[in-house]
Design a protein around this motif. Sequence first.
Motif, short mmCIF file in Angstrom:
data_model
loop_
_atom_site.label_atom_id
_atom_site.label_comp_id
_atom_site.label_asym_id
_atom_site.label_seq_id
_atom_site.Cartn_x
_atom_site.Cartn_y
_atom_site.Cartn_z
N UNK A 429 11.11 4.65 -3.45
CA UNK A 429 10.02 5.63 -3.49
C UNK A 429 8.84 5.13 -2.66
N UNK A 430 7.98 6.06 -2.29
CA UNK A 430 6.69 5.67 -1.72
C UNK A 430 5.88 4.98 -2.80
N UNK A 431 5.11 3.99 -2.43
CA UNK A 431 4.22 3.32 -3.38
C UNK A 431 3.09 2.65 -2.63
N UNK A 432 2.04 2.32 -3.38
CA UNK A 432 0.86 1.66 -2.79
C UNK A 432 0.67 0.32 -3.47
N UNK A 433 0.42 -0.71 -2.66
CA UNK A 433 0.09 -2.04 -3.18
C UNK A 433 -1.34 -2.38 -2.81
N UNK A 434 -2.04 -2.93 -3.78
CA UNK A 434 -3.40 -3.46 -3.56
C UNK A 434 -3.44 -4.87 -4.13
N UNK A 435 -3.98 -5.79 -3.36
CA UNK A 435 -4.11 -7.18 -3.80
C UNK A 435 -5.59 -7.45 -3.98
N UNK A 436 -6.03 -7.33 -5.23
CA UNK A 436 -7.44 -7.42 -5.55
C UNK A 436 -7.81 -6.25 -6.44
N UNK A 437 -8.72 -5.37 -5.98
CA UNK A 437 -9.17 -4.23 -6.77
C UNK A 437 -8.99 -2.95 -5.96
N UNK A 438 -8.57 -1.88 -6.65
CA UNK A 438 -8.39 -0.58 -6.00
C UNK A 438 -9.61 0.29 -6.24
N UNK A 439 -10.01 1.05 -5.24
CA UNK A 439 -11.15 1.95 -5.38
C UNK A 439 -10.79 3.14 -6.26
#
Length: 505
Positions: A429-439
């Motif tokens: 699937x499509x997905x989003x990774x953030x390393x830290x904090x997400x807005x």
Amino acid sequence: MTGQDVLIVGAGPTGLVLALWLTAQGAKVRIIDKNAGPGPTSRAMVVHARTLELYRQLDLATAVIEAGHRNPSVNLWAKGKAKARISFNPTGAKLTPYPFVLVYPQDHHERLLAERLEAIGVTVERQTELVDFEDAGDRITARLRLPDGSEEISTARYLAGCDGARSPVRHKLAIGFEGGTYQQTFYVADVEASGPAANGEVHLSLESSDFVALLAYAEGRGRLIGLVRDEREDAAALTFQDVSHRAIESLKLTIDRVNWFSTYRVHHRVADRFRRGRVFLVGDAAHVHSPVGGQGMNTGIGDAINLAWKLAAVLKDQASDTLLDSYEGERIGFARQLVETTDRLFTFVTAEGRIADFLRVEIAPALASFAYRIGRVRELLFRMLSQTQLNYRGGPLSRSNAGWVEGGDRLPWIPANGLDNYAPLAAISWQVHVYGAASGDLKQWCATRHVPLHIFPWTEAHAIAGLVMDAAYLLRPDTYVALAASEHAADAFEAYLSEVGITRP
């Protein structure tokens, strides 16, 4: 007359993987093969790290590893002396969960894939041959010959030719297959052996006018690949006793039993097109090259996974048909590069003459041993061999960068704080990774678009890998980075999906 979403012609590893990934995403497939069963011999032997990473998506990696044999090192011999031992683990363990070369004979591999496919409701239709097909613009109409000799008309929205180097699908489309055939004849032998080199590792023995590679798939058992130096009109009739054993003896290897022996010629070709209308060429039907590095089967599997998520998206009306053009756009360049690289290595290994022998037997082992002590060289070599270096930078679906990571890159593997950032990639699937904090805007976009958001606490390991704190990385269903954004990620992601024709990720 029957119909399905995709008719797959050919049930080798490439066709089976395509069927598995399509079925897992809800597509209706039919897979046929003119042979009575999986090949009875072990042809392709090596499963590389990148393939195993992708196999996690269908919980295949563990089963393949348990069934195969891990080779932690490559040993280089010259004139009967061990010159270098190149270990994968020190470097590979920092880059992938699979820091080894897995040797798993293709016949066993095919059986495992076919069993997994049958377990999810799709059975390979054996002794079923594609006789002809027509692209009607909105569908494919195919004429099939069944096991009893009768014929059947089958329709599908798309057709995938996974039918090998001599591909009838490619011939029907009249697509060029530029390249050639090397003059040399090779032999392959599955053997039971004893001696110091029968230790379950990979060995390459270089001799003047001779060489042999040993790929172990168990202690005392392995595949020998060597060269028939003399031009023989009767190459097909040769036996193991007819070929040179000098390089084998230099490994101090005693052959106790030969279970299978064959000769073959090596081709290096790439199709002019990988897509025409509703028909696709996949794997050996699209590209063939020398066996140097064991890249062939892995490249075909990569083709299949690249195409599968795109076909599934179009079939489910989640993307426009133009998305399918990116299959050729992304895979044909890699195929051409691979053919060029393996061609150079093949030519070096097989060249004849005093100078060629000197370079191959005296200079190359010394250089390999020296170069492998250099960390960056060692990492580059592992990345190339394991296909973790493969990327789609500059490709039709790749945009922007955040840190060292660009659109089209394989996401760096970073196990940190007890978290494996590859664990979510098991989902197709499509997905989003953030390393830290997400807005807040990004969180809202992901919720609205139903795109999973995975947030990992920032660590120094992420910085070392080239990621940027608080940046967002949009990942495709095949786990490659589509777009990296350091700021205004929600707007960037929405604009990207519109640009590449994804209506519902």
